[in-house]
Design an enzyme around this catalytic site. Structure first.
Site, PDB file in Angstrom:
ATOM      1  N   GLY A  23       0.794  -1.222   0.000  1.00 58.07           N
ATOM      2  CA  GLY A  23       0.000   0.000   0.000  1.00 58.07           C
ATOM      3  C   GLY A  23       0.828   1.274   0.000  1.00 58.07           C
ATOM      4  O   GLY A  23       0.270   2.367  -0.068  1.00 58.07           O
ATOM      5  N   LEU A  24       2.153   1.163   0.055  1.00 60.90           N
ATOM      6  CA  LEU A  24       2.986   2.365   0.119  1.00 60.90           C
ATOM      7  C   LEU A  24       2.972   3.129  -1.204  1.00 60.90           C
ATOM      8  O   LEU A  24       2.876   4.359  -1.205  1.00 60.90           O
ATOM      9  CB  LEU A  24       4.423   2.012   0.498  1.00 60.90           C
ATOM     10  CG  LEU A  24       5.350   3.203   0.678  1.00 60.90           C
ATOM     11  CD1 LEU A  24       4.862   4.115   1.799  1.00 60.90           C
ATOM     12  CD2 LEU A  24       6.773   2.742   0.950  1.00 60.90           C
ATOM     13  N   LYS A  57       0.614   3.200  -3.460  1.00 58.99           N
ATOM     14  CA  LYS A  57      -0.711   3.830  -3.552  1.00 58.99           C
ATOM     15  C   LYS A  57      -0.785   5.057  -2.653  1.00 58.99           C
ATOM     16  O   LYS A  57      -1.238   6.130  -3.081  1.00 58.99           O
ATOM     17  CB  LYS A  57      -1.782   2.818  -3.155  1.00 58.99           C
ATOM     18  CG  LYS A  57      -3.188   3.358  -3.181  1.00 58.99           C
ATOM     19  CD  LYS A  57      -4.176   2.271  -2.771  1.00 58.99           C
ATOM     20  CE  LYS A  57      -5.584   2.794  -2.742  1.00 58.99           C
ATOM     21  NZ  LYS A  57      -6.549   1.758  -2.326  1.00 58.99           N
ATOM     22  N   TYR A 103      -1.853   2.060 -11.836  1.00 57.06           N
ATOM     23  CA  TYR A 103      -2.283   3.442 -12.061  1.00 57.06           C
ATOM     24  C   TYR A 103      -3.764   3.529 -12.394  1.00 57.06           C
ATOM     25  O   TYR A 103      -4.435   4.483 -12.001  1.00 57.06           O
ATOM     26  CB  TYR A 103      -1.431   4.096 -13.147  1.00 57.06           C
ATOM     27  CG  TYR A 103      -0.011   4.324 -12.687  1.00 57.06           C
ATOM     28  CD1 TYR A 103       0.269   5.237 -11.673  1.00 57.06           C
ATOM     29  CD2 TYR A 103       1.037   3.590 -13.227  1.00 57.06           C
ATOM     30  CE1 TYR A 103       1.564   5.419 -11.221  1.00 57.06           C
ATOM     31  CE2 TYR A 103       2.337   3.779 -12.780  1.00 57.06           C
ATOM     32  CZ  TYR A 103       2.590   4.695 -11.780  1.00 57.06           C
ATOM     33  OH  TYR A 103       3.870   4.879 -11.332  1.00 57.06           O
TER      34      TYR A 103
END
Length: 174
Positions: free
Chosen positions: A121-122, A124, A154
């Protein structure tokens, strides 16, 4: 590479906790245990070029002349970095930058997350942070170029491929 554009009809740009320590923005990363380390985002431009080179090496990017990398950082509209902090030790674990006309448009470049932090999740969170910062500068048209293996990443962030039939064009020296 594929040309992408971020549309802002209904952006999901959730905020993260603020902290004054290190003059950074604290980030929560899934799978990160409390007390182990902390992750911060920063817009400070003081990035050690050798540390950035190590980060790029970790994901297999081709080396670029450091003098050119320094120029790219100097003339970028925005530079965002992600740092892992353990005690007094800081390590660069993520990076992205944007160029802009300072009014309407920005293009995001060089998005990189250390492999140890990928799929947590980093990336994002860093992209949402960067988009939020660009929107805070009143930039409404955000574009980027993406390799085929990261297109879905993306797309999930709201970028669309060739919106309204826009086709990017490129010029390369012979």
């Amino acid at each position: 590479m594929v040309f992408w554009k971020r549309l802002f009809n209904n952006p999901d740009l959730s905020t993260t906790d603020q902290t004054s320590e290190f003059n950074h923005e604290l980030v929560e990363v899934k799978g990160q245990s409390a007390g182990q380390s902390r992750i911060f985002f920063s817009r400070e431009r003081e990035i050690d070029l050798y540390e950035l080179e190590e980060l790029c090496d970790a994901v297999g990017w081709a080396r670029r002349p450091l003098r050119k990398v320094k120029l790219a950082l100097t003339y970028s509209f925005m530079v965002v970095s992600a740092w892992e902090v353990k005690g007094k030790k800081r390590q660069l674990i993520g990076f992205a930058r944007a160029t802009s006309d300072h009014a309407f448009n920005a293009t995001i470049w060089d998005v990189v997350i250390h492999p140890r932090f990928q799929s947590k999740g980093l990336g994002k969170a860093m992209m949402k942070y960067m988009i939020r910062q660009l929107r805070g500068e009143d930039i409404s048209n955000i574009t980027l170029f993406a390799d085929p293996h990261v297109i879905d990443f993306y797309r999930r962030l709201g970028f669309v491929l060739d919106p309204e039939g826009i086709k990017g064009m490129f010029w390369y020296p012979d």
